[in-house]
Design an enzyme around this catalytic site. Structure first.
Site, short mmCIF file in Angstrom:
data_model
loop_
_atom_site.label_atom_id
_atom_site.label_comp_id
_atom_site.label_asym_id
_atom_site.label_seq_id
_atom_site.Cartn_x
_atom_site.Cartn_y
_atom_site.Cartn_z
CG HIS A 126 -5.76 -2.00 8.99
ND1 HIS A 126 -6.35 -1.05 8.25
CD2 HIS A 126 -5.85 -1.63 10.20
CE1 HIS A 126 -6.32 0.14 8.79
NE2 HIS A 126 -5.95 -0.14 10.08
N GLY A 127 -2.33 -2.96 9.62
CA GLY A 127 -1.90 -3.11 11.02
C GLY A 127 -0.54 -4.14 10.90
CG ASN A 156 -1.80 1.22 1.20
OD1 ASN A 156 -1.61 2.36 0.91
ND2 ASN A 156 -2.95 0.88 1.54
CD GLU A 199 -7.22 -0.36 0.54
OE1 GLU A 199 -7.36 0.71 1.26
OE2 GLU A 199 -6.19 -1.45 0.90
NE ARG A 249 -7.34 11.46 5.57
CZ ARG A 249 -7.92 10.61 6.41
NH1 ARG A 249 -7.24 9.43 7.04
NH2 ARG A 249 -9.07 10.63 6.92
CG HIS A 250 -3.72 8.83 1.05
ND1 HIS A 250 -4.72 8.30 0.34
CD2 HIS A 250 -4.04 8.31 2.63
CE1 HIS A 250 -5.33 7.25 1.05
NE2 HIS A 250 -5.28 7.33 2.31
CG HIS A 255 -8.46 4.07 0.40
ND1 HIS A 255 -8.84 3.88 1.88
CD2 HIS A 255 -9.59 4.32 0.05
CE1 HIS A 255 -9.94 4.17 2.08
NE2 HIS A 255 -10.34 4.52 1.05
NE ARG A 300 -9.54 8.92 3.59
CZ ARG A 300 -10.15 8.21 4.77
NH1 ARG A 300 -9.61 7.04 4.99
NH2 ARG A 300 -11.21 8.90 5.18
N GLY A 340 0.96 -1.39 4.24
CA GLY A 340 1.52 -0.41 4.04
C GLY A 340 2.32 0.36 5.00
CG HIS A 341 1.84 3.15 9.29
ND1 HIS A 341 2.60 2.99 10.47
CD2 HIS A 341 1.77 4.48 9.02
CE1 HIS A 341 2.61 3.87 11.00
NE2 HIS A 341 2.37 4.70 10.10
CB THR A 398 -6.04 4.27 9.00
OG1 THR A 398 -5.94 3.07 8.18
CG2 THR A 398 -6.09 3.47 10.33
CB THR A 399 -9.63 1.45 6.70
OG1 THR A 399 -9.24 2.11 5.54
CG2 THR A 399 -11.25 0.88 6.32
CG ASP A 403 -3.12 4.59 0.22
OD1 ASP A 403 -3.10 4.60 -0.84
OD2 ASP A 403 -3.99 4.08 0.84
CG HIS A 404 1.14 5.90 4.92
ND1 HIS A 404 0.30 6.65 5.56
CD2 HIS A 404 0.65 4.76 5.42
CE1 HIS A 404 -0.46 6.00 6.30
NE2 HIS A 404 -0.58 4.77 6.10
CD GLU A 455 -7.22 -6.25 2.26
OE1 GLU A 455 -7.31 -5.98 1.14
OE2 GLU A 455 -6.41 -5.56 3.28
N1 PXP Z 1 -5.85 -3.29 3.75
C1 PXP Z 1 -6.86 -2.04 3.71
C2 PXP Z 1 -8.26 -2.34 2.95
C3 PXP Z 1 -6.67 -0.85 4.17
O1 PXP Z 1 -7.65 0.05 4.41
C4 PXP Z 1 -5.27 -0.72 4.67
C5 PXP Z 1 -4.99 0.81 5.30
O2 PXP Z 1 -5.12 1.65 4.35
C6 PXP Z 1 -4.28 -1.84 4.46
C7 PXP Z 1 -4.73 -3.03 3.97
C8 PXP Z 1 -2.91 -1.61 5.16
O3 PXP Z 1 -2.86 -1.38 6.51
P1 PXP Z 1 -1.51 -0.72 6.82
O4 PXP Z 1 -1.04 0.31 6.32
O5 PXP Z 1 -1.96 -0.68 8.42
O6 PXP Z 1 -0.43 -1.84 6.58
#
Ligand code: PXP
Length: 236
Positions: free
Chosen positions: A190-191, A6, A69, A48-49, A42, A44, A212-213, A99-100, A8-9, A150
């Protein structure tokens, strides 16, 4: 298991200055060259990004697969139908969230979700639904026509290392099993980070992780020594 990165950041950082650096398109290229099997981003509603022009460019420049996304918003669906990414992941979206937060409530809006994804499926785009690892949500997702879910791994990530880890992990494992029995393919994300990701291997049949993060955070520190050295050399 595949890795969707991901980006986005990267765009968040770029937008902080309003210029062109760091360029998410270049970031996608680097991710693909280093083991990323797809690029996730994503678009949005608040932009935002990632911005519209980013996804229009990405879809042309990407060598792997673009996973877009998006929330169930008509204007974004229109863009998706125009650019036709390889896959789409439907996520819930609240304007003020950092975040989501939480998965999509498919069970509570089965008809709405099914109707929304139909044109995307008809256009040949693979559709995934970002849901909490919950039996009711998995069963509902299987009725929509989406090929993938997912699983939201946020609760597992938060519980990692605590006495709740096992409970959250089992929710993921059981949901993945049920989903596959119902004919769905299963991604997760996510996370996830460099400590908690290893347990994903204990879930049979997981197809792709979207991360991503933690990757972008690590990249800052692995890249910082070279960046500072280069500037110090130039200044000398
Ligand atoms: N999957 C989805 C559907 C998300 O919305 C996100 C966060 O944007 C991620 C994965 C990635 O999450 P993270 O940035 O915490 O790795």
């Amino acid at each position: 298991m595949l890795l969707g990165v991901n980006i986005d950041h990267i765009a968040t950082l770029r937008n902080a200055r309003g210029g062109f650096e760091p360029d998410p398109i270049k970031a996608a290229d680097i991710c693909e060259a280093n083991g990323g099997t797809s690029i996730t981003t994503h678009l949005r509603e608040d932009r935002r990004h990632i911005k519209d022009e980013d996804v229009y460019t990405l879809v042309k420049t990407i060598k792997s697969k673009l996973n877009l996304e998006m929330a169930m918003a008509d204007d974004i669906q229109k863009i998706a139908l125009e650019i036709k990414p390889y896959s789409i992941c439907i996520v819930p979206e609240k304007r003020q969230e950092v975040t989501t937060e939480g998965g999509l409530d498919v069970a509570g809006q089965l008809e709405k979700v099914s109707d929304f994804i139909k044109p995307l499926l008809d256009a040949g785009i693979i559709v995934s639904l970002f849901i909490d690892p919950d039996e009711e949500q998995v069963k509902a997702s299987a009725k929509t026509g989406a090929q993938f879910i997912e699983m939201h791994t946020g609760a597992y990530a938060e519980a990692f290392g605590s006495d709740k880890e096992e409970i959250e992990f089992l929710k993921l494992k059981n949901s993945a099993k049920l989903a596959q029995e119902l004919g769905l393919r299963v991604n997760a994300g996510h996370g996830l980070n460099y400590e908690n990701v290893y347990r994903m291997h204990e879930i049979p049949g997981l197809y792709e992780l979207n991360i991503g993060h933690s990757i972008i955070s690590r990249a800052v520190f692995t890249g910082l020594p070279e960046a500072v050295r280069k500037m110090a050399d130039l200044i000398k």
